[in-house]
Scaffold this active site. Structure first.
Site, PDB file in Angstrom:
ATOM      1  N   SER A  51      17.556  -6.475 -12.335  1.00 13.40           N
ATOM      2  CA  SER A  51      16.979  -5.899 -13.840  1.00 13.40           C
ATOM      3  C   SER A  51      17.269  -7.331 -14.682  1.00 13.40           C
ATOM      4  O   SER A  51      18.762  -7.800 -15.396  1.00 13.40           O
ATOM      5  CB  SER A  51      17.403  -4.989 -13.655  1.00 13.40           C
ATOM      6  OG  SER A  51      16.526  -4.118 -14.755  1.00 13.40           O
ATOM      7  N   HIS A  59      19.512 -18.659 -18.139  1.00 11.68           N
ATOM      8  CA  HIS A  59      19.376 -17.472 -16.779  1.00 11.68           C
ATOM      9  C   HIS A  59      18.345 -17.243 -16.129  1.00 11.68           C
ATOM     10  O   HIS A  59      17.733 -18.363 -16.820  1.00 11.68           O
ATOM     11  CB  HIS A  59      19.499 -16.193 -17.869  1.00 11.68           C
ATOM     12  CG  HIS A  59      20.359 -15.195 -18.935  1.00 11.68           C
ATOM     13  ND1 HIS A  59      20.019 -14.704 -18.959  1.00 11.68           N
ATOM     14  CD2 HIS A  59      21.236 -16.167 -19.913  1.00 11.68           C
ATOM     15  CE1 HIS A  59      21.069 -14.497 -19.706  1.00 11.68           C
ATOM     16  NE2 HIS A  59      21.333 -15.257 -20.605  1.00 11.68           N
ATOM     17  N   CYS A  99      15.825 -12.121 -21.473  1.00 15.47           N
ATOM     18  CA  CYS A  99      14.958 -12.196 -19.886  1.00 15.47           C
ATOM     19  C   CYS A  99      13.841 -11.010 -19.990  1.00 15.47           C
ATOM     20  O   CYS A  99      12.989 -11.723 -20.178  1.00 15.47           O
ATOM     21  CB  CYS A  99      15.818 -11.968 -19.004  1.00 15.47           C
ATOM     22  SG  CYS A  99      17.113 -13.691 -18.837  1.00 15.47           S
ATOM     23  N   GLU A 137      15.314 -15.918 -15.231  1.00 15.81           N
ATOM     24  CA  GLU A 137      14.314 -16.293 -15.898  1.00 15.81           C
ATOM     25  C   GLU A 137      13.372 -16.943 -16.315  1.00 15.81           C
ATOM     26  O   GLU A 137      12.484 -17.859 -15.798  1.00 15.81           O
ATOM     27  CB  GLU A 137      14.046 -14.905 -16.122  1.00 15.81           C
ATOM     28  CG  GLU A 137      14.418 -13.582 -15.344  1.00 15.81           C
ATOM     29  CD  GLU A 137      16.363 -13.480 -15.401  1.00 15.81           C
ATOM     30  OE1 GLU A 137      16.107 -11.494 -14.782  1.00 15.81           O
ATOM     31  OE2 GLU A 137      16.690 -13.587 -16.101  1.00 15.81           O
ATOM     32  N   CYS A 153      17.999  -8.564 -18.410  1.00 20.34           N
ATOM     33  CA  CYS A 153      18.730  -8.510 -19.355  1.00 20.34           C
ATOM     34  C   CYS A 153      17.854  -8.653 -20.673  1.00 20.34           C
ATOM     35  O   CYS A 153      16.288  -8.865 -20.547  1.00 20.34           O
ATOM     36  CB  CYS A 153      20.305  -9.653 -19.685  1.00 20.34           C
ATOM     37  SG  CYS A 153      19.157 -10.811 -20.591  1.00 20.34           S
TER      38      CYS A 153
END
Length: 150
Positions: A80, A55, A85, A57, A82
């Site tokens: 935002s 992901h 993350c 992040e 998940c």
């Protein structure tokens, strides 16, 4: 002087655009010091690398390398985060989260705020438009990314 939130978001947004151009999911992130020094940047590369854990992040966090203390850092993400993350932010005690948007997906930012992370949601129309278009064009890939079956 600290870097303005919009300038930090520009870095994450550029990563999202790059990910989209590569055929991936357009989510970007960056990790900054509190005074705006870029530590690492990244993008969702699940599709490109075939790695379900890659992901945005996580990519930015890995690119930043080892830090002795994350409390004075800012995770910037176009969407935002998940739960995966959000867990990263909480696990490493990242002090601040700057979110581009939470209209297309409302992840764990409220939970993070309730647990002491300073959260700012910019509601950036660029982020909303890019991800909304992607979701409309690739619902199967999007739902796979967020762990929801069609």
């Amino acid at each position: 002087m600290a870097l303005p939130p919009a300038a930090m978001m520009d870095v994450a947004f550029d990563e999202a655009r790059t990910g989209l151009a590569e055929g991936g999911i357009p989510i970007g992130a960056a990790l900054f010091t509190a005074d705006g020094v870029l530590l690492g940047r990244g993008r969702n590369r699940r599709v490109q690398q075939g790695d379900p854990s890659l992901h945005a992040e996580v990519d930015a966090f890995r690119a930043a390398g080892r830090q002795r203390d994350y409390r004075a850092t800012v995770m910037v993400t176009t969407l935002s985060p998940c739960w995966f993350c959000s867990g990263l932010v909480r696990q490493f005690n990242i002090g601040s989260l700057l979110v581009g948007e939470c209209r297309t997906f409302s992840g764990g930012h409220d939970w993070l705020a309730a647990n002491g992370v300073r959260v700012t949601v910019l509601d950036d129309d660029r982020c909303v438009a890019m991800l909304s278009a992607f979701i409309a064009e690739h619902p199967d890939v999007w739902h796979e990314d967020i762990g929801v079956a069609l």
